[in-house]
Motif scaffolding. Structure first.
Motif, short mmCIF file in Angstrom:
data_model
loop_
_atom_site.label_atom_id
_atom_site.label_comp_id
_atom_site.label_asym_id
_atom_site.label_seq_id
_atom_site.Cartn_x
_atom_site.Cartn_y
_atom_site.Cartn_z
N GLU A 166 0.82 -1.22 0.00
CA GLU A 166 0.00 0.00 0.00
C GLU A 166 0.85 1.27 0.00
O GLU A 166 0.55 2.24 -0.69
N ARG A 167 1.95 1.28 0.76
CA ARG A 167 2.82 2.47 0.81
C ARG A 167 3.48 2.73 -0.53
O ARG A 167 3.61 3.88 -0.96
N PHE A 168 3.89 1.66 -1.19
CA PHE A 168 4.55 1.80 -2.48
C PHE A 168 3.56 2.28 -3.54
O PHE A 168 3.86 3.20 -4.31
N ILE A 169 2.38 1.69 -3.57
CA ILE A 169 1.35 2.09 -4.53
C ILE A 169 0.96 3.55 -4.30
O ILE A 169 0.79 4.32 -5.25
N SER A 170 0.84 3.95 -3.05
CA SER A 170 0.51 5.34 -2.73
C SER A 170 1.59 6.29 -3.26
O SER A 170 1.27 7.37 -3.79
N ALA A 171 2.85 5.90 -3.14
CA ALA A 171 3.95 6.73 -3.65
C ALA A 171 3.87 6.85 -5.17
O ALA A 171 4.08 7.93 -5.73
N ILE A 172 3.55 5.76 -5.85
CA ILE A 172 3.39 5.80 -7.31
C ILE A 172 2.25 6.74 -7.67
O ILE A 172 2.39 7.60 -8.54
N GLU A 173 1.12 6.57 -7.01
CA GLU A 173 -0.05 7.37 -7.33
C GLU A 173 0.15 8.85 -7.08
O GLU A 173 -0.50 9.68 -7.71
N SER A 174 1.05 9.19 -6.18
CA SER A 174 1.34 10.62 -5.95
C SER A 174 2.15 11.22 -7.10
O SER A 174 2.21 12.44 -7.23
N LEU A 175 2.75 10.36 -7.93
CA LEU A 175 3.60 10.85 -9.04
C LEU A 175 2.91 10.82 -10.40
O LEU A 175 3.30 11.58 -11.28
N VAL A 176 1.96 9.94 -10.59
CA VAL A 176 1.37 9.78 -11.92
C VAL A 176 0.24 10.76 -12.16
O VAL A 176 -0.35 11.30 -11.24
N VAL A 177 -0.06 10.93 -13.44
CA VAL A 177 -1.17 11.77 -13.86
C VAL A 177 -2.46 11.00 -13.66
O VAL A 177 -2.61 9.88 -14.16
N LYS A 178 -3.37 11.56 -12.90
CA LYS A 178 -4.66 10.88 -12.67
C LYS A 178 -5.51 10.98 -13.92
O LYS A 178 -5.63 12.00 -14.54
N LYS A 179 -6.08 9.83 -14.31
CA LYS A 179 -6.97 9.81 -15.49
C LYS A 179 -8.32 9.32 -15.09
O LYS A 179 -8.52 8.57 -14.22
#
Length: 182
Positions: free
Chosen positions: A169-182
């Motif tokens: 969950e921590r890793f996925i959260s870090a990814i999601e903070s960097l990517v463009v939300k679609k």
């Protein structure tokens, strides 16, 4: 009039080329050969303005099954700009000596479609420029499957040890903070 249009076009091309050169950090201004291929990858072109996940990998490590989860991350976040790059390395003595066997494990056994590069050093005296930068910004890998998340400007680095699974969950959260939300 035609002459001034040509000068304007040349000026525009120079501006674009200059902004491209400025936007690529030195450590990414390199090309690496793709795994078991004659093709090379220009890391500036591949990563320009995109968040990047870099992983040092090995074919015969207890963490090798992480390839499956890393591929799932690639499939889920690629369309949102995330670039995943695997750097196979035998620095911890768990990589195949034969590049073809490394490719078979990655591509056939685990279905990897993200960019995998030819084996390289990720720490020590002959470390490549990417991992030299990552060590300076965070830490060098202490084992296989260290995961480095880099922002779209190529400067901010978050590091996750292999104990943090790619679906954590921590890793996925870090990814999601960097990517463009679609």
């Amino acid at each position: 009039m035609m002459k001034s249009s040509i000068y304007a076009a040349l000026f525009l091309l120079l501006l674009i080329a200059n902004s491209y050169a400025v936007s690529c950090p030195d450590y990414l201004d390199v090309s690496f050969k793709k795994l078991h291929s004659s093709q090379s990858v220009d890391l500036c072109q591949l990563t320009q303005g995109k968040p990047v996940l870099i992983v040092n990998t090995a074919s015969h490590c207890g963490y090798t099954p992480h390839f499956k989860e890393l591929e799932a991350i690639h499939q889920k976040y690629h369309s949102q700009g995330l670039v995943v790059i695997g750097f196979p390395s035998d620095d911890f003595f768990q990589e195949e000596d034969d590049e073809a066997k490394t490719a078979e494990i990655c591509f056939i056994n685990y279905g990897v479609t993200f960019t995998m590069l030819t084996p390289t050093a990720v720490w020590g005296g002959d470390v490549n420029s990417v991992f030299k930068f990552l060590a300076e910004k965070s830490t060098s890998p202490k084992w296989n499957f260290y995961k480095y998340l880099i922002d779209g400007k190529g400067q901010q680095v978050q590091v996750f040890s292999p104990r943090v699974a790619p679906d954590d969950e921590r890793f996925i959260s870090a990814i999601e903070s960097l990517v463009v939300k679609k």
